[in-house]
Design a protein around this motif. Structure first.
Motif, PDB file in Angstrom:
ATOM      1  N   PHE A  33       0.833  -1.201   0.000  1.00 13.63           N
ATOM      2  CA  PHE A  33       0.000   0.000   0.000  1.00 13.63           C
ATOM      3  C   PHE A  33       0.871   1.257   0.000  1.00 13.63           C
ATOM      4  O   PHE A  33       0.612   2.216  -0.739  1.00 13.63           O
ATOM      5  N   ARG A  35       3.961   1.615  -1.033  1.00 17.33           N
ATOM      6  CA  ARG A  35       4.689   1.628  -2.306  1.00 17.33           C
ATOM      7  C   ARG A  35       6.157   1.973  -2.144  1.00 17.33           C
ATOM      8  O   ARG A  35       7.015   1.319  -2.707  1.00 17.33           O
ATOM      9  N   ALA A  77      -2.155  12.579   1.305  1.00 14.73           N
ATOM     10  CA  ALA A  77      -2.505  11.743   0.152  1.00 14.73           C
ATOM     11  C   ALA A  77      -2.622  10.278   0.554  1.00 14.73           C
ATOM     12  O   ALA A  77      -3.561   9.579   0.155  1.00 14.73           O
ATOM     13  N   LYS A  78      -1.667   9.795   1.356  1.00 14.84           N
ATOM     14  CA  LYS A  78      -1.703   8.414   1.827  1.00 14.84           C
ATOM     15  C   LYS A  78      -2.912   8.188   2.739  1.00 14.84           C
ATOM     16  O   LYS A  78      -3.544   7.136   2.706  1.00 14.84           O
ATOM     17  N   TYR A  79      -3.222   9.182   3.566  1.00 14.23           N
ATOM     18  CA  TYR A  79      -4.375   9.066   4.457  1.00 14.23           C
ATOM     19  C   TYR A  79      -5.665   8.940   3.651  1.00 14.23           C
ATOM     20  O   TYR A  79      -6.526   8.110   3.967  1.00 14.23           O
ATOM     21  N   VAL A  80      -5.789   9.749   2.622  1.00  6.39           N
ATOM     22  CA  VAL A  80      -6.980   9.700   1.761  1.00  6.39           C
ATOM     23  C   VAL A  80      -7.074   8.338   1.080  1.00  6.39           C
ATOM     24  O   VAL A  80      -8.162   7.740   0.998  1.00  6.39           O
ATOM     25  N   GLN A  81      -5.959   7.843   0.579  1.00  6.41           N
ATOM     26  CA  GLN A  81      -5.948   6.530  -0.064  1.00  6.41           C
ATOM     27  C   GLN A  81      -6.376   5.436   0.907  1.00  6.41           C
ATOM     28  O   GLN A  81      -7.147   4.536   0.551  1.00  6.41           O
ATOM     29  N   LEU A  82      -5.874   5.532   2.140  1.00  5.64           N
ATOM     30  CA  LEU A  82      -6.208   4.528   3.138  1.00  5.64           C
ATOM     31  C   LEU A  82      -7.696   4.561   3.463  1.00  5.64           C
ATOM     32  O   LEU A  82      -8.342   3.513   3.564  1.00  5.64           O
ATOM     33  N   ALA A  84     -10.110   5.613   1.581  1.00  6.01           N
ATOM     34  CA  ALA A  84     -10.843   5.106   0.422  1.00  6.01           C
ATOM     35  C   ALA A  84     -10.792   3.581   0.378  1.00  6.01           C
ATOM     36  O   ALA A  84     -11.789   2.917   0.064  1.00  6.01           O
ATOM     37  N   THR A  85      -9.629   3.017   0.705  1.00  9.80           N
ATOM     38  CA  THR A  85      -9.481   1.566   0.735  1.00  9.80           C
ATOM     39  C   THR A  85     -10.378   0.937   1.792  1.00  9.80           C
ATOM     40  O   THR A  85     -11.031  -0.088   1.550  1.00  9.80           O
TER      41      THR A  85
END
Length: 224
Positions: A33, A35, A77-82, A84-85
């Motif tokens: 996740f 990357r 950005a990583k927080y938003v991705q998390l 969303a996941t």
């Protein structure tokens, strides 16, 4: 050493493709996740550090934006991705739960309720309403309480159950303390709800108490 220089059979992505996601550790899945790592720290090592820093996967996934972004190597950005996941996981489990009888997929129901309640700062009491085939009608939030307790009235449970024409229910609530062991109050309110619903011939199939990364089932304890 960067992951790109690891032996191919040890790289998380390659291992996932060859052996499946279940073969990977929490740190390896988190590394995929993330990357990339940070200077002097591979993605896997960064993932290990994060799990140690936050006290485990459940605590990391439920961290606030401020807590999450304060760690080196993470950001908005990583927080938003998390987030969303996590929401995709919730919706996927909701679809899986709605697709079949809860009796044929009890672990999916457990996972679904756990991900709904995991990491909340306030206690929340949920009512999963089921039809005569034990398929999900809807998930209803009965109460949002303080950090220590939620107030649930059996009459409201009966009212909600009748309105949905439900044939059975599953109860669930979280313990913000992280400890999933049911309290005496939990057992008492479950008994009162069970007695109230018995008057309209609606069984309580289970009551799930969700803590930090774990849950306790009343049905499995033989309390229902």
């Amino acid at each position: 050493m960067p992951i790109s220089q690891w032996p191919q059979q040890e790289r998380p992505r390659e291992r996932l493709l060859q052996q499946g996601a279940t073969a990977l550790s929490d740190a390896e899945l988190l590394a995929i996740f993330l990357r990339t790592g940070v200077a002097g720290c591979s993605a896997v090592q960064l993932a290990r550090n994060l799990l140690q820093q936050f006290g485990g996967l459940a605590q990391l996934l439920s961290a606030s934006e401020q807590e999450f972004c304060s760690y080196r190597g993470l950001g908005q950005a990583k927080y938003v991705q998390l987030q969303a996941t996590l929401e995709l996981a919730r919706r996927y489990l909701a679809c899986e739960v709605a697709r079949s009888s809860v009796l044929s997929s009890p672990q999916t129901v457990r996972d679904y309720l756990q991900i709904q309640l995991q990491g909340l700062e306030q206690e929340r009491f949920l009512l999963l309403l089921l039809d005569s085939q034990h398929r999900v009608i809807e998930l209803n939030t009965l109460s949002i309480g303080t950090i220590n307790a939620a107030t649930v009235h059996p009459r409201e449970v009966v009212k909600t159950t009748l309105a949905a024409n439900a044939a059975a229910v599953i109860l669930a609530h979280n313990h913000p303390s992280g400890v999933c062991e049911p309290s005496n109050a939990d057992r008492q309110i479950t008994g009162r709800i069970q007695q109230a619903l018995a008057l309209i011939d609606v069984p309580v199939l289970d009551h799930l108490v969700v803590g930090s990364g774990q849950s306790c089932s009343f049905a499995e304890r033989g309390w229902l």
